[in-house]
Write a protein that holds these residues in place. Structure first.
Motif, PDB file in Angstrom:
ATOM      1  N   ARG A 104       0.829  -1.214   0.000  1.00 47.01           N
ATOM      2  CA  ARG A 104       0.000   0.000   0.000  1.00 47.01           C
ATOM      3  C   ARG A 104       0.862   1.261   0.000  1.00 47.01           C
ATOM      4  NH1 ARG A 104      -1.481   0.093   5.242  1.00 47.01           N
ATOM      5  NH2 ARG A 104       0.047   1.731   5.547  1.00 47.01           N
ATOM      6  N   ASP A 105       0.443   2.258  -0.763  1.00 47.02           N
ATOM      7  CA  ASP A 105       0.959   3.613  -0.568  1.00 47.02           C
ATOM      8  C   ASP A 105      -0.216   4.552  -0.702  1.00 47.02           C
ATOM      9  OD1 ASP A 105       0.458   3.966  -3.247  1.00 47.02           O
ATOM     10  OD2 ASP A 105       2.568   4.068  -3.860  1.00 47.02           O
ATOM     11  N   ARG A 106       0.054   5.842  -0.759  1.00 47.60           N
ATOM     12  CA  ARG A 106      -1.006   6.836  -0.818  1.00 47.60           C
ATOM     13  C   ARG A 106      -1.938   6.629  -2.009  1.00 47.60           C
ATOM     14  NH1 ARG A 106       0.718  12.811  -2.460  1.00 47.60           N
ATOM     15  NH2 ARG A 106      -1.201  13.144  -3.623  1.00 47.60           N
ATOM     16  N   TYR A 107      -1.422   6.018  -3.064  1.00 53.93           N
ATOM     17  CA  TYR A 107      -2.165   5.968  -4.315  1.00 53.93           C
ATOM     18  C   TYR A 107      -3.014   4.713  -4.466  1.00 53.93           C
ATOM     19  CZ  TYR A 107       1.337   9.509  -4.966  1.00 53.93           C
ATOM     20  OH  TYR A 107       2.118  10.610  -4.778  1.00 53.93           O
ATOM     21  N   GLY A 108      -2.750   3.694  -3.658  1.00 59.27           N
ATOM     22  CA  GLY A 108      -3.545   2.480  -3.804  1.00 59.27           C
ATOM     23  C   GLY A 108      -2.839   1.262  -3.248  1.00 59.27           C
ATOM     24  N   ILE A 109      -3.363   0.098  -3.683  1.00 56.01           N
ATOM     25  CA  ILE A 109      -2.818  -1.172  -3.206  1.00 56.01           C
ATOM     26  C   ILE A 109      -2.518  -2.056  -4.411  1.00 56.01           C
ATOM     27  CG2 ILE A 109      -3.496  -3.344  -2.068  1.00 56.01           C
ATOM     28  CD1 ILE A 109      -4.879  -1.739   0.037  1.00 56.01           C
ATOM     29  N   THR A 110      -1.366  -2.694  -4.400  1.00 48.99           N
ATOM     30  CA  THR A 110      -1.028  -3.633  -5.471  1.00 48.99           C
ATOM     31  C   THR A 110      -0.697  -4.982  -4.844  1.00 48.99           C
ATOM     32  OG1 THR A 110      -0.161  -1.878  -6.868  1.00 48.99           O
ATOM     33  CG2 THR A 110       0.562  -4.104  -7.396  1.00 48.99           C
ATOM     34  N   GLN A 111      -1.186  -6.029  -5.493  1.00 52.46           N
ATOM     35  CA  GLN A 111      -0.908  -7.382  -4.982  1.00 52.46           C
ATOM     36  C   GLN A 111       0.440  -7.881  -5.497  1.00 52.46           C
ATOM     37  OE1 GLN A 111      -4.047 -10.358  -4.486  1.00 52.46           O
ATOM     38  NE2 GLN A 111      -3.034 -11.520  -6.095  1.00 52.46           N
ATOM     39  N   LEU A 112       1.265  -8.358  -4.558  1.00 51.49           N
ATOM     40  CA  LEU A 112       2.549  -8.985  -4.921  1.00 51.49           C
ATOM     41  C   LEU A 112       2.387 -10.479  -4.685  1.00 51.49           C
ATOM     42  CD1 LEU A 112       4.835  -6.639  -2.753  1.00 51.49           C
ATOM     43  CD2 LEU A 112       3.966  -6.195  -5.068  1.00 51.49           C
ATOM     44  N   VAL A 113       3.136 -11.255  -5.423  1.00 54.34           N
ATOM     45  CA  VAL A 113       2.973 -12.697  -5.246  1.00 54.34           C
ATOM     46  C   VAL A 113       4.317 -13.430  -5.348  1.00 54.34           C
ATOM     47  CG1 VAL A 113       2.354 -12.980  -7.678  1.00 54.34           C
ATOM     48  CG2 VAL A 113       1.660 -14.730  -6.057  1.00 54.34           C
ATOM     49  N   VAL A 114       4.464 -14.454  -4.510  1.00 53.88           N
ATOM     50  CA  VAL A 114       5.560 -15.419  -4.680  1.00 53.88           C
ATOM     51  C   VAL A 114       4.919 -16.801  -4.709  1.00 53.88           C
ATOM     52  CG1 VAL A 114       7.330 -14.022  -3.532  1.00 53.88           C
ATOM     53  CG2 VAL A 114       6.001 -15.630  -2.197  1.00 53.88           C
ATOM     54  N   ASP A 115       5.498 -17.711  -5.455  1.00 55.12           N
ATOM     55  CA  ASP A 115       4.940 -19.068  -5.458  1.00 55.12           C
ATOM     56  C   ASP A 115       6.071 -20.084  -5.508  1.00 55.12           C
ATOM     57  OD1 ASP A 115       5.810 -19.197  -8.082  1.00 55.12           O
ATOM     58  OD2 ASP A 115       3.812 -18.918  -8.952  1.00 55.12           O
ATOM     59  N   GLU A 116       5.733 -21.338  -5.822  1.00 55.44           N
ATOM     60  CA  GLU A 116       6.755 -22.393  -5.772  1.00 55.44           C
ATOM     61  C   GLU A 116       7.894 -22.138  -6.744  1.00 55.44           C
ATOM     62  OE1 GLU A 116       3.450 -24.244  -6.758  1.00 55.44           O
ATOM     63  OE2 GLU A 116       3.422 -25.825  -5.224  1.00 55.44           O
ATOM     64  N   LYS A 117       7.589 -21.369  -7.821  1.00 56.01           N
ATOM     65  CA  LYS A 117       8.640 -21.127  -8.812  1.00 56.01           C
ATOM     66  C   LYS A 117       9.599 -20.024  -8.368  1.00 56.01           C
ATOM     67  CE  LYS A 117       5.587 -22.136 -12.657  1.00 56.01           C
ATOM     68  NZ  LYS A 117       4.440 -21.248 -12.455  1.00 56.01           N
ATOM     69  N   SER A 118       9.230 -19.289  -7.323  1.00 57.26           N
ATOM     70  CA  SER A 118      10.086 -18.187  -6.865  1.00 57.26           C
ATOM     71  C   SER A 118      11.358 -18.742  -6.222  1.00 57.26           C
ATOM     72  CB  SER A 118       9.365 -17.333  -5.823  1.00 57.26           C
ATOM     73  OG  SER A 118       8.121 -16.915  -6.317  1.00 57.26           O
ATOM     74  N   ALA A 119      12.410 -17.902  -6.274  1.00 61.09           N
ATOM     75  CA  ALA A 119      13.680 -18.317  -5.664  1.00 61.09           C
ATOM     76  C   ALA A 119      13.490 -18.512  -4.167  1.00 61.09           C
ATOM     77  CB  ALA A 119      14.733 -17.247  -5.918  1.00 61.09           C
ATOM     78  N   GLU A 120      14.232 -19.432  -3.624  1.00 59.86           N
ATOM     79  CA  GLU A 120      14.137 -19.751  -2.205  1.00 59.86           C
ATOM     80  C   GLU A 120      14.351 -18.505  -1.335  1.00 59.86           C
ATOM     81  OE1 GLU A 120      13.136 -22.646  -1.223  1.00 59.86           O
ATOM     82  OE2 GLU A 120      13.277 -22.064   0.895  1.00 59.86           O
ATOM     83  N   SER A 121      15.332 -17.677  -1.737  1.00 62.91           N
ATOM     84  CA  SER A 121      15.664 -16.494  -0.918  1.00 62.91           C
ATOM     85  C   SER A 121      14.476 -15.530  -0.841  1.00 62.91           C
ATOM     86  CB  SER A 121      16.884 -15.780  -1.497  1.00 62.91           C
ATOM     87  OG  SER A 121      16.582 -15.317  -2.792  1.00 62.91           O
ATOM     88  N   ILE A 122      13.733 -15.357  -1.926  1.00 60.53           N
ATOM     89  CA  ILE A 122      12.561 -14.466  -1.937  1.00 60.53           C
ATOM     90  C   ILE A 122      11.481 -15.046  -1.031  1.00 60.53           C
ATOM     91  CG2 ILE A 122      10.660 -13.607  -3.361  1.00 60.53           C
ATOM     92  CD1 ILE A 122      13.006 -12.203  -4.142  1.00 60.53           C
ATOM     93  N   ARG A 123      11.308 -16.354  -1.115  1.00 63.35           N
ATOM     94  CA  ARG A 123      10.257 -16.984  -0.305  1.00 63.35           C
ATOM     95  C   ARG A 123      10.578 -16.838   1.173  1.00 63.35           C
ATOM     96  NH1 ARG A 123       8.343 -22.562  -2.748  1.00 63.35           N
ATOM     97  NH2 ARG A 123       6.826 -22.112  -1.125  1.00 63.35           N
ATOM     98  N   GLU A 124      11.851 -16.933   1.488  1.00 62.75           N
ATOM     99  CA  GLU A 124      12.246 -16.766   2.903  1.00 62.75           C
ATOM    100  C   GLU A 124      11.995 -15.339   3.367  1.00 62.75           C
ATOM    101  OE1 GLU A 124      16.282 -17.994   3.306  1.00 62.75           O
ATOM    102  OE2 GLU A 124      15.716 -20.136   3.116  1.00 62.75           O
ATOM    103  N   LYS A 125      12.393 -14.400   2.536  1.00 62.93           N
ATOM    104  CA  LYS A 125      12.197 -12.985   2.918  1.00 62.93           C
ATOM    105  C   LYS A 125      10.715 -12.688   3.084  1.00 62.93           C
ATOM    106  CE  LYS A 125      16.167 -10.593   0.953  1.00 62.93           C
ATOM    107  NZ  LYS A 125      16.585  -9.797  -0.196  1.00 62.93           N
ATOM    108  N   THR A 126       9.902 -13.208   2.178  1.00 64.21           N
ATOM    109  CA  THR A 126       8.463 -12.942   2.233  1.00 64.21           C
ATOM    110  C   THR A 126       7.877 -13.483   3.530  1.00 64.21           C
ATOM    111  OG1 THR A 126       8.475 -13.233  -0.153  1.00 64.21           O
ATOM    112  CG2 THR A 126       6.323 -13.102   0.896  1.00 64.21           C
ATOM    113  N   ALA A 127       8.364 -14.637   3.931  1.00 62.72           N
ATOM    114  CA  ALA A 127       7.846 -15.259   5.147  1.00 62.72           C
ATOM    115  C   ALA A 127       8.109 -14.395   6.377  1.00 62.72           C
ATOM    116  CB  ALA A 127       8.472 -16.641   5.330  1.00 62.72           C
ATOM    117  N   LYS A 128       9.134 -13.553   6.288  1.00 62.76           N
ATOM    118  CA  LYS A 128       9.485 -12.736   7.466  1.00 62.76           C
ATOM    119  C   LYS A 128       8.792 -11.371   7.494  1.00 62.76           C
ATOM    120  CE  LYS A 128      14.069 -14.640   8.162  1.00 62.76           C
ATOM    121  NZ  LYS A 128      15.308 -14.429   7.396  1.00 62.76           N
TER     122      LYS A 128
END
Ligand code: ASP
Length: 585
Positions: A40-64
């Motif tokens: 979210r920012d002042r202008y709206g909301i955008t959906q971000l996504v990670v899935d099984e194809k995402s790199a392990e490091s991104i999935r770990e960061k997202t989990a935190k």
């Protein structure tokens, strides 16, 4: 570059682009195989996504990630499989390639969404979090838009925006001053302006011709929903004008704002003399969205041995459409309502106009059906209506009926906040007598000029003198007020006499203005709009606090910065002050 787009920007035709967004985490939904993050920012909301194809490091960061973390999100825009029609960005999502945590956040003390679970005091303490909520921020955006439109209009009309000082000397506008001790001038104090009144008049003497300022004013008064110790006015003054010129110009501004900001066309504003507003609406700020006018029944109802009426100066009535059905209980409750100290009526007399044409009243012992029929004709009642009467001292009863009228208007749903009914209330009395202090006060302020035709009354009957003063009223709210000014030293000095100033006091406090009048003062007039009130009305809100970024609470405190507060002994020493609180050791 922190971002290529805002969180409210991406659409279906951006699919395939590599983007960078930055903002706050609204929420994280971990569905196992996939994790969705709302950014979210002042202008709206955008959906971000990670899935099984995402790199392990991104999935770990997202989990935190936690709520309200500030991140930079880098990724690729893709079409969503299940679209969200309620969100402008709802067709797309950003498949994350990288996340940079810019700031972590503690768990916020309340949820940052429109229907928050946070109470008032908590939201005020963490106002910067409250302001992250879209509903709250929207009010401030509206405020900015209205300030901008005001400047556009007034600049077009040749007004010069001019700042006036904040550290001044007291200007009497009827409230208490906030004062500031002066370090360099021992034992002396500045006052914060209750309004820039005298300065704007001096700007007219200076030949500025048209002045405006969107300006903070300070009044040390008890607080209510529509009052803050510091508030903002659109403050204006014009030279070589009469009342009508001022009203035209500011009616123009008001209509411009309605059109620009709300796309509402408003008809020409009616003018109503103060006396009519009081007699018909029981208020100097009548809500003209509905009729239910006050009728004077004094002459008709006296002389029937009903002692309550016979001993009253004034008996007035309002007709409430379709309320003949009111039960005993409802009438008792209404009677209690008018007896509350705020209204202060002794009792309530009612007349029901039954559907069969007969009448039932609380004074049937004293009045015949024919008598009641005459009352009904005067107030314009129809079968099915309920007539409510109050009696007592005229001024008090008019105000009480005015309050009852508003209450019944609320109950009957006649006060629709999407309808706007502005009017000018004009011809205010110049002076107001105060029984307690046994003296006159200026109804508007001491710089207001009496009507030419009433000037002779100044000596013989000052209470009768009418002023060239006017208020803009919308839906029962006083949005602004102003007056044609005195621009002659003798008359100004006479006003101060009438208001009980000694010559020395007048000279001490206002000598500068009166001597300016000796150097060629043009005729001038002005007005000020309560900007906070105007914005809250446009926003459909009841409290001005919701349109102020950092408001004070009802005790005049800012609970976020914890102010007012004591100051250090060093500061006191520098000011040569010693704090002694009366009644305390
Ligand atoms: N100074 C006045 C006020 O603050 C407005 C005016 O007379 O222009 O109400």
């Amino acid at each position: 570059m922190y971002r290529t787009h805002t969180c409210g920007e991406l659409r279906i035709n951006d699919v395939g682009k590599n983007v960078k967004l930055a903002g706050w985490i609204q929420r994280v939904r971990d569905l196992g195989a996939m994790t969705f993050v709302d950014l979210r920012d002042r202008y709206g909301i955008t959906q971000l996504v990670v899935d099984e194809k995402s790199a392990e490091s991104i999935r770990e960061k997202t989990a935190k990630l936690g709520r309200e973390f500030v991140i930079q999100a880098i990724g690729n825009v893709r079409e969503r499989s299940s679209k969200n029609k309620n969100l402008p960005t709802g067709d797309v999502e950003v498949f994350l390639n990288e996340i940079v945590v810019l700031s972590v956040s503690k768990v916020p003390p309340f949820t940052i969404q429109d229907d928050t679970d946070g109470g008032d005091e908590l939201r005020m303490k963490y106002r910067y979090l409250d302001l992250r909520r879209e509903t709250v921020r929207k009010n401030l955006e509206l405020r900015a838009e209205m300030a901008h439109a005001t400047r556009v209009y007034l600049n077009q009309q040749n007004f010069i925006e001019t700042e006036t000082p904040v550290l001044i000397k007291s200007t009497p506008e009827g409230a208490r001053d906030f004062v500031v001790p002066s370090r360099m001038n021992e034992g002396e104090f500045y006052a914060l302006p209750q309004s820039p009144q005298t300065f704007k008049q001096l700007l007219m003497v200076a030949g500025f011709d048209r002045y405006y300022q969107i300006v903070k004013c300070f009044r040390d008064e008890d607080l209510r929903a529509d009052r803050q110790p510091e508030f903002t006015q659109i403050d204006c003054e014009m030279s070589f004008v009469d009342q009508e010129d001022v009203l035209k110009t500011f009616e123009g501004l008001t209509r411009y704002l309605f059109k620009e900001v709300k796309n509402i066309e408003i008809e020409e504003f009616p003018w109503m003399p103060y006396s009519e507003a009081m007699e018909k609406y029981g208020s100097d700020k009548p809500d003209t969205r509905f009729e239910m006018l006050i009728h004077n029944l004094t002459e008709k109802v006296k002389g029937n041995n009903f002692a309550v009426f016979d001993s009253s100066e004034f008996i007035g009535a309002i007709n409430t459409t379709g309320c003949a059905e009111y039960s005993r209980k409802q009438l008792d409750e209404l009677t209690d309502w008018v007896k509350r100290p705020q209204i202060g009526a002794k009792g309530l007399v009612y007349v029901k106009y039954n559907d069969d044409g007969s009448f039932k009243s609380s004074v049937d012992k004293f009045y015949s059906q024919d008598d009641l029929k005459v009352w009904a004709e005067i107030v314009g009642a129809k079968p099915g209506d309920l007539i409510l009467l109050l009696s007592g001292d005229k001024n008090h009863i008019l105000t009480a009926l005015g309050e009852l009228r508003l209450e019944m208007g609320n109950r009957l749903g006649l006060r629709d906040k999407n309808i706007f009914k502005p009017l000018w209330v004009v011809d205010f009395p110049l002076l107001e007598w105060d029984d307690e202090t046994k003296r006159f006060y200026a109804m508007h302020h001491p710089f207001t000029s009496p009507k030419k035709e009433d000037i002779l009354l100044l000596d013989s009957d000052p209470g009768k003198v009418r002023a060239n003063a006017y208020d803009l009223v919308i839906n029962g709210v006083e949005i602004g007020g102003g007056s044609v000014r005195i621009f002659n030293k003798e008359l100004q000095s006479k006003m101060f006499d009438l208001l009980g100033f000694t010559k020395e006091e007048a000279e001490n406090q206002f000598g500068f203005l009166m001597s300016a009048f000796e150097f060629g003062a043009p005729p001038h007039a002005g007005i000020a709009f309560g900007f906070d009130r105007l914005v809250s009305m446009f926003a459909g809100l009841n409290s001005i606090r919701d349109v102020i970024a950092f408001p004070k609470n009802n005790a005049g405190r800012d609970v976020m910065i914890d102010s007012p507060s004591t100051i250090s002994n060093e500061q006191l020493d520098e000011l040569n002050l010693k704090v002694v609180i009366k009644g305390k050791k």
